[in-house]
Design a protein around this motif. Structure first.
Motif, PDB file in Angstrom:
ATOM      1  N   ALA A 196       4.250   9.140  -3.317  1.00 16.90           N
ATOM      2  CA  ALA A 196       4.057   8.346  -2.103  1.00 16.90           C
ATOM      3  C   ALA A 196       4.946   8.896  -1.001  1.00 16.90           C
ATOM      4  CB  ALA A 196       4.402   6.889  -2.367  1.00 16.90           C
ATOM      5  N   ASP A 200       0.861  -1.178   0.000  1.00 20.52           N
ATOM      6  CA  ASP A 200       0.000   0.000   0.000  1.00 20.52           C
ATOM      7  C   ASP A 200       0.898   1.229   0.000  1.00 20.52           C
ATOM      8  OD1 ASP A 200      -2.379   1.470   0.078  1.00 20.52           O
ATOM      9  OD2 ASP A 200      -2.418   1.519   2.271  1.00 20.52           O
ATOM     10  N   ALA A 201       0.340   2.351  -0.372  1.00 19.83           N
ATOM     11  CA  ALA A 201       1.077   3.606  -0.357  1.00 19.83           C
ATOM     12  C   ALA A 201       0.198   4.697   0.219  1.00 19.83           C
ATOM     13  CB  ALA A 201       1.530   3.980  -1.772  1.00 19.83           C
ATOM     14  N   GLU A 202       0.822   5.586   0.962  1.00 17.61           N
ATOM     15  CA  GLU A 202       0.103   6.730   1.525  1.00 17.61           C
ATOM     16  C   GLU A 202       0.625   7.999   0.868  1.00 17.61           C
ATOM     17  OE1 GLU A 202      -2.349   6.047   3.321  1.00 17.61           O
ATOM     18  OE2 GLU A 202      -1.896   4.071   4.163  1.00 17.61           O
ATOM     19  N   ARG A 203      -0.315   8.808   0.371  1.00 13.61           N
ATOM     20  CA  ARG A 203       0.042  10.091  -0.236  1.00 13.61           C
ATOM     21  C   ARG A 203      -0.423  11.223   0.678  1.00 13.61           C
ATOM     22  NH1 ARG A 203      -2.328   6.896  -3.673  1.00 13.61           N
ATOM     23  NH2 ARG A 203      -4.224   8.130  -3.762  1.00 13.61           N
ATOM     24  N   CYS A 262       2.000   6.184  -8.195  1.00  9.86           N
ATOM     25  CA  CYS A 262       3.029   6.644  -7.251  1.00  9.86           C
ATOM     26  C   CYS A 262       4.034   5.537  -6.947  1.00  9.86           C
ATOM     27  CB  CYS A 262       2.403   7.210  -5.981  1.00  9.86           C
ATOM     28  SG  CYS A 262       1.575   6.023  -4.904  1.00  9.86           S
ATOM     29  N   GLN A 265      -5.388   3.535  -7.536  1.00 13.42           N
ATOM     30  CA  GLN A 265      -5.025   4.720  -6.763  1.00 13.42           C
ATOM     31  C   GLN A 265      -3.537   4.770  -6.433  1.00 13.42           C
ATOM     32  OE1 GLN A 265      -7.509   5.231  -3.303  1.00 13.42           O
ATOM     33  NE2 GLN A 265      -9.365   4.639  -4.389  1.00 13.42           N
ATOM     34  N   ASP A 266      -2.876   3.616  -6.433  1.00 15.84           N
ATOM     35  CA  ASP A 266      -1.488   3.565  -5.965  1.00 15.84           C
ATOM     36  C   ASP A 266      -0.466   3.231  -7.044  1.00 15.84           C
ATOM     37  OD1 ASP A 266      -2.217   4.167  -3.348  1.00 15.84           O
ATOM     38  OD2 ASP A 266      -2.487   2.069  -2.804  1.00 15.84           O
ATOM     39  N   LEU A 320      -3.056  -5.484  -3.631  1.00 16.43           N
ATOM     40  CA  LEU A 320      -3.378  -4.095  -3.328  1.00 16.43           C
ATOM     41  C   LEU A 320      -4.884  -3.963  -3.153  1.00 16.43           C
ATOM     42  CD1 LEU A 320      -1.248  -4.051  -6.061  1.00 16.43           C
ATOM     43  CD2 LEU A 320      -1.011  -1.727  -5.207  1.00 16.43           C
ATOM     44  N   ILE A 348       5.395   3.849   1.998  1.00 13.99           N
ATOM     45  CA  ILE A 348       5.067   2.609   1.299  1.00 13.99           C
ATOM     46  C   ILE A 348       5.163   1.488   2.317  1.00 13.99           C
ATOM     47  CG2 ILE A 348       5.776   0.942  -0.455  1.00 13.99           C
ATOM     48  CD1 ILE A 348       6.745   3.312  -2.144  1.00 13.99           C
TER      49      ILE A 348
END
Length: 407
Positions: free
Chosen positions: A52, A39-42, A98, A94-95, A89, A55
């Protein structure tokens, strides 16, 4: 969750931000077993970029790893170690962008959100799916947080770790559910389509994305809107701040509609508000002046291939309206029969386009070719093409059958 706590070689949730720690993590992940949860957080809504800022990866027999992409830069070594591994995922679309930006390019994915849609789940958010299949309540209170902050709070890191630690368990259950429902191949095609989907081309006139721009009249007013948008975008890029946090769209549109003729009039405009409207007033006034004096005037209407809304079809294209109503009813019935949402059974825009301009000889084969040209997957074509062609025949009979005035 217990498994990750025992396997992770460190306690707590440290963020990996040095190459030495990164290389050690790559070796551990490569030695793990099974697919990875990733997963990635933006920082959408906070920063200009969509990069990102965290990660997360979990793999059985390896543990949970939280990486700091801005500090680490390139992830090509990790990508090479995972070439033959399936990546899990949730809402991959969405990921993927990035992740690719830092060199992570999955060859195979399993998207738990797409799988949930194909399985007919009424709600497909990760928290809902986890609760439904694993009986675990997954709090989502940090999903809209500003992940560009440093240091990241421990509560955020716990949240981020959980997002991936449960993915392999979801994977195991959903693979079996897809098999039992005969939808394994459907899912495989959807996952591949998500991987293959090209990035959206850059618009030649991105300023027209301004919310409310349709209310602006006159070419010079539109030019003011364009110049204000460009000025805001340049400042947002420089500061790496989401444009709307500097000046909201509504303020730019209000200024463009009025097109004030002096700096003082712009400053006095009540609707022109935002954190940067006063500190950068010279910038905005220069943009207004450029828009009012330029000879490079934008068109008031932009040509495109957008279809009229279906509610207008009865008047503008009655035959297409009849085809659409018949085909939509058939697709909706099939959606309910197979427990697959209409929009996943066939992209609504594809259905509208083939109804508006059908093949000259609308057979299952010709409709299938038309759908394929639009981007429909083989399983979607197999499920819907003949159904649509039959609906067109029914619609034609409705059109050709005169209505008895006495009835």
């Amino acid at each position: 969750m217990a498994e990750s706590e025992t396997e992770n070689p460190v306690t707590g949730h440290p963020v990996i931000d040095t190459r030495e720690e990164y290389n050690a993590a790559v070796a551990l992940i490569a030695a793990g077993s099974g697919p990875i949860g990733i997963d990635a957080e933006r920082a959408s809504g906070f920063t200009y970029s969509q990069r990102a800022y965290l990660i997360q990866i979990y793999r059985r027999d390896a543990g949970t790893f939280l990486f700091d992409p801005p500090a680490l830069g390139d992830f090509s070594e990790l990508n090479a170690a995972l070439t033959d591994v399936e990546w899990i995922l949730h809402a991959a679309s969405q990921d993927l962008a990035c992740l690719r930006e830092v060199g992570l390019h999955p060859a195979r994915i399993f998207d738990t959100e797409l799988a949930a849609r194909l399985l007919g789940f009424p709600r497909v958010g990760l928290g809902t799916v986890v609760e439904e299949l694993l009986g675990i309540h997954l709090a989502k209170e940090h999903s809209a947080a500003n992940w560009s902050n440093r240091p990241l709070p421990e509560s955020w890191l716990v949240y981020a770790a959980l997002d991936v630690e449960l993915l392999p368990d979801l994977f195991d259950i959903m693979v079996e559910m897809l098999h039992e429902s005969g939808k394994t191949e459907f899912a495989a095609q959807e996952f591949q389509a998500a991987l293959d989907k090209p990035a959206k081309p850059t618009r030649s006139d991105p300023w027209r994305k301004l919310s409310g721009v349709h209310a602006i009249r006159g070419q010079h007013n539109l030019a003011v809107a364009r110049e204000l948008w460009l000025a805001r975008d340049e400042l947002a890029q420089t500061l790496d701040v989401a444009p709307g946090r500097l000046v909201p769209d509504s303020s730019l549109v209000a200024a463009a509609r009025v097109s004030p003729t002096s700096r003082q009039a712009l400053a006095a405009l009540r609707e022109f508000s935002g954190r940067a409207t006063r500190t950068e007033l010279d910038r905005w006034w220069a943009a207004v002046q450029t828009g009012l004096t330029t000879t490079d005037l934008p068109d008031t209407r932009v040509a495109g291939d957008t279809l009229p809304p279906p509610r207008a079809w009865a008047e503008r294209n009655p035959e297409a309206d009849q085809r659409y109503k018949a085909a939509r009813a058939a697709i909706t019935a099939l959606s309910e029969e197979r427990s697959i949402p209409v929009e996943n059974l066939l992209t609504p825009d594809y259905l509208r386009r083939v109804c508006w301009a059908p093949p000259a000889d609308a057979t299952g084969e010709s409709v299938g070719r038309a759908l394929a040209a639009l981007g429909a997957r083989p399983w979607q074509i197999g499920a819907t093409a003949q159904l649509i062609a039959d609906a067109f025949v029914d619609a034609l009979q409705t059109i050709d059958t005169p209505v008895d005035p006495a009835s």
